[in-house]
Design a protein around this motif. Structure first.
Motif, PDB file in Angstrom:
ATOM      1  N   GLY A 340       0.823  -1.204   0.000  1.00 32.28           N
ATOM      2  CA  GLY A 340       0.000   0.000   0.000  1.00 32.28           C
ATOM      3  C   GLY A 340       0.855   1.251   0.000  1.00 32.28           C
ATOM      4  O   GLY A 340       2.085   1.176  -0.047  1.00 32.28           O
ATOM      5  N   LYS A 341       0.196   2.387   0.049  1.00 28.26           N
ATOM      6  CA  LYS A 341       0.898   3.662  -0.050  1.00 28.26           C
ATOM      7  C   LYS A 341       0.603   4.554   1.163  1.00 28.26           C
ATOM      8  O   LYS A 341       0.349   5.749   1.035  1.00 28.26           O
ATOM      9  N   THR A 342       0.611   3.962   2.329  1.00 26.94           N
ATOM     10  CA  THR A 342       0.264   4.699   3.548  1.00 26.94           C
ATOM     11  C   THR A 342       1.156   5.931   3.744  1.00 26.94           C
ATOM     12  O   THR A 342       0.650   7.039   3.966  1.00 26.94           O
ATOM     13  N   VAL A 343       2.451   5.745   3.673  1.00 26.67           N
ATOM     14  CA  VAL A 343       3.358   6.860   3.938  1.00 26.67           C
ATOM     15  C   VAL A 343       3.172   7.972   2.906  1.00 26.67           C
ATOM     16  O   VAL A 343       3.046   9.151   3.250  1.00 26.67           O
ATOM     17  N   GLU A 344       3.137   7.586   1.632  1.00 27.45           N
ATOM     18  CA  GLU A 344       2.989   8.599   0.574  1.00 27.45           C
ATOM     19  C   GLU A 344       1.672   9.363   0.740  1.00 27.45           C
ATOM     20  O   GLU A 344       1.630  10.591   0.590  1.00 27.45           O
ATOM     21  N   MET A 345       0.613   8.638   1.049  1.00 31.51           N
ATOM     22  CA  MET A 345      -0.690   9.312   1.170  1.00 31.51           C
ATOM     23  C   MET A 345      -0.714  10.263   2.360  1.00 31.51           C
ATOM     24  O   MET A 345      -1.195  11.393   2.259  1.00 31.51           O
ATOM     25  N   LEU A 346      -0.188   9.831   3.510  1.00 24.54           N
ATOM     26  CA  LEU A 346      -0.168  10.727   4.678  1.00 24.54           C
ATOM     27  C   LEU A 346       0.736  11.934   4.418  1.00 24.54           C
ATOM     28  O   LEU A 346       0.399  13.058   4.783  1.00 24.54           O
ATOM     29  N   ALA A 347       1.877  11.676   3.787  1.00 24.00           N
ATOM     30  CA  ALA A 347       2.812  12.784   3.515  1.00 24.00           C
ATOM     31  C   ALA A 347       2.169  13.833   2.617  1.00 24.00           C
ATOM     32  O   ALA A 347       2.437  15.039   2.741  1.00 24.00           O
ATOM     33  N   SER A 348       1.279  13.388   1.743  1.00 15.55           N
ATOM     34  CA  SER A 348       0.644  14.349   0.827  1.00 15.55           C
ATOM     35  C   SER A 348      -0.449  15.166   1.532  1.00 15.55           C
ATOM     36  O   SER A 348      -0.968  16.122   0.963  1.00 15.55           O
ATOM     37  N   MET A 349      -0.779  14.786   2.750  1.00 12.73           N
ATOM     38  CA  MET A 349      -1.869  15.469   3.468  1.00 12.73           C
ATOM     39  C   MET A 349      -1.388  16.595   4.368  1.00 12.73           C
ATOM     40  O   MET A 349      -2.191  17.181   5.095  1.00 12.73           O
ATOM     41  N   ILE A 350      -0.093  16.889   4.366  1.00 10.89           N
ATOM     42  CA  ILE A 350       0.406  17.903   5.302  1.00 10.89           C
ATOM     43  C   ILE A 350       1.142  19.056   4.617  1.00 10.89           C
ATOM     44  O   ILE A 350       2.184  19.501   5.101  1.00 10.89           O
ATOM     45  N   PRO A 351       0.595  19.586   3.509  1.00  4.76           N
ATOM     46  CA  PRO A 351       1.327  20.665   2.825  1.00  4.76           C
ATOM     47  C   PRO A 351       1.465  21.930   3.672  1.00  4.76           C
ATOM     48  O   PRO A 351       2.381  22.726   3.438  1.00  4.76           O
ATOM     49  N   ASN A 352       0.578  22.123   4.654  1.00  5.65           N
ATOM     50  CA  ASN A 352       0.634  23.353   5.466  1.00  5.65           C
ATOM     51  C   ASN A 352       1.716  23.326   6.535  1.00  5.65           C
ATOM     52  O   ASN A 352       2.041  24.363   7.110  1.00  5.65           O
ATOM     53  N   LEU A 353       2.207  22.131   6.850  1.00  8.87           N
ATOM     54  CA  LEU A 353       3.127  22.025   7.983  1.00  8.87           C
ATOM     55  C   LEU A 353       4.561  22.280   7.528  1.00  8.87           C
ATOM     56  O   LEU A 353       5.040  21.660   6.589  1.00  8.87           O
TER      57      LEU A 353
END
Ligand code: FEO
Length: 392
Positions: A340-353
């Protein structure tokens, strides 16, 4: 409840909502909330500052009574918890002007379909005289909408700040009586509403402090007779460096991710780092938001579900991204069974940080020796980075 007097000419009105448990369909309210309106009777004119949710409008009308000559209704903020009852107020007081700034006017017309002829718009710094009382409008944008402003009653040095400095507490007390309780409620409020706007809040506080302030009267929670208490708290939350603290929002389905969380917590504590863990399946997200205010590092724990992060972990991650905490580091830990792509998907969810991403630790199935070694390394990296940056 009847109107409660603050001075001979200033009263606290509104609605104390003891039963409220969720705000904006998002924010838990363990202590309820209040929607504060304030009535100021000058020698010549009378003004009502803000209103209440539409459903509580009849309470506010009853507090105002039948014989009041109301000249102005001031809207400091167009969100419906303060503006919802304005239409019924305008109907009851057909000669009253609705006073707001141009952006507020636009929003109120959009949200409540208020007729344009009822408005009187004010500019930043504009004065409204009530006879023996003088009101100054102070634009304080983005606390937390673009139109938000404060109102300063010069003679009494009272600042009406609307959401700014507010706290979600239902109480019959007009003034803060338990600073510890209000501190936590105000921090929860700051975390969920104000934190994304830290930079502009600093400027707004500087702007307000050019006046002498004896009292801060917000639109939620009790009034501050000791304004330094809440102003200093805001300054700390906004400007102090993050703490030597890790927040771990996590979820675990069959225990593997929980084992990893437990190991990481133990390892971090042994290295002198404070840790707060939140099982997202049961947590009050307000508590999580409070800890995000000053955490140095966030570690998200999640199993892989349907080729991505568990949806609840994704929710926690998106929430952190929206709140824009001042954490400097982030990582992801968890387990998977077949990819799966858990890390990639979570990483894409934090552009503001504005964070450095520390190497994630993802185990296949139950964590084993090499996974625990990687968690140990993650704990060492976090502890060292916190030390290098002087987090206390
Ligand atoms: Fe209390 Fe932004 O409303």
């Amino acid at each position: 409840m009847d109107a409660r007097k603050m001075t001979d000419q200033v009263s606290l009105l509104g609605f104390v909502d003891w039963d409220a448990r969720l705000f904006d369909s998002l924010i838990p309210l363990p202590d309820g909330t209040s929607y504060n309106a304030y009535l100021i009777k000058g020698s010549e004119k009378t003004v009502l500052i803000d209103s209440v949710e539409q459903e509580f409008g009849s309470e506010l009308l009853a507090q105002l009574g039948d014989n009041l000559k109301l000249d102005y209704i001031v809207s400091l903020h167009a969100e419906q918890d303060h503006s919802g009852a304005i239409p019924v107020l305008l109907a009851k007081y057909p000669k009253a002007k609705l006073v707001t700034n141009p952006k507020g006017k636009e929003l109120l017309m959009d949200l409540l379909e208020i007729d344009e002829t009822r408005f009187m718009t004010v500019q930043d710094g504009e004065i409204l005289s009530l006879g023996d009382k003088t009101l100054e409008f102070i634009y304080t944008p983005w606390v937390h909408w673009p139109e938000t402003m404060s109102l300063y009653l010069k003679e009494d040095k009272i600042l009406f700040s609307c959401d700014f400095f507010g706290s979600h507490i239902a109480t019959t007390d007009v003034y803060v009586t338990d600073e510890g309780r209000v501190y936590e409620a105000a921090k929860r409020y700051y975390a969920e509403i104000m934190m994304p706007f830290r930079a502009i809040i600093v400027k707004n506080i500087e702007k307000l402090l050019t006046r002498e302030i004896a009292m801060i009267a917000p639109s939620h929670g009790p009034v501050f007779q000791n304004p330094d208490f809440i102003i200093d708290a805001y300054k700390d939350w906004i400007s102090s460096p993050p703490q030597n603290k890790v927040v771990i929002p996590f979820i675990s389905m069959h225990g593997s991710t929980k084992l990893m969380v437990d190991y990481l917590v133990k390892s971090l504590v042994n290295k002198g780092v404070s840790v707060v863990q939140y099982n997202l399946a049961i947590t009050d997200i307000g508590k999580l938001a409070i800890d995000l205010v000053d955490a140095g590092t966030i570690v998200v724990g999640t199993p892989t579900v349907l080729a991505g992060p568990h949806p609840i972990a994704a929710y926690g991650t998106l929430l952190a991204n929206a709140l824009k905490p001042k954490a400097k580091f982030i990582s992801i830990i968890g387990s998977y069974s077949w990819g799966g792509k858990t890390v990639e998907m979570l990483a894409s969810m934090i552009p503001n940080l504005k964070v450095e991403v520390l190497t994630p630790v993802i185990a296949k199935g139950l964590p084993r020796e090499k996974d625990y070694a990687a968690l140990e390394q993650l704990a060492t990296d976090i502890a060292n980075k916190h030390k290098e940056l002087g987090f206390k």
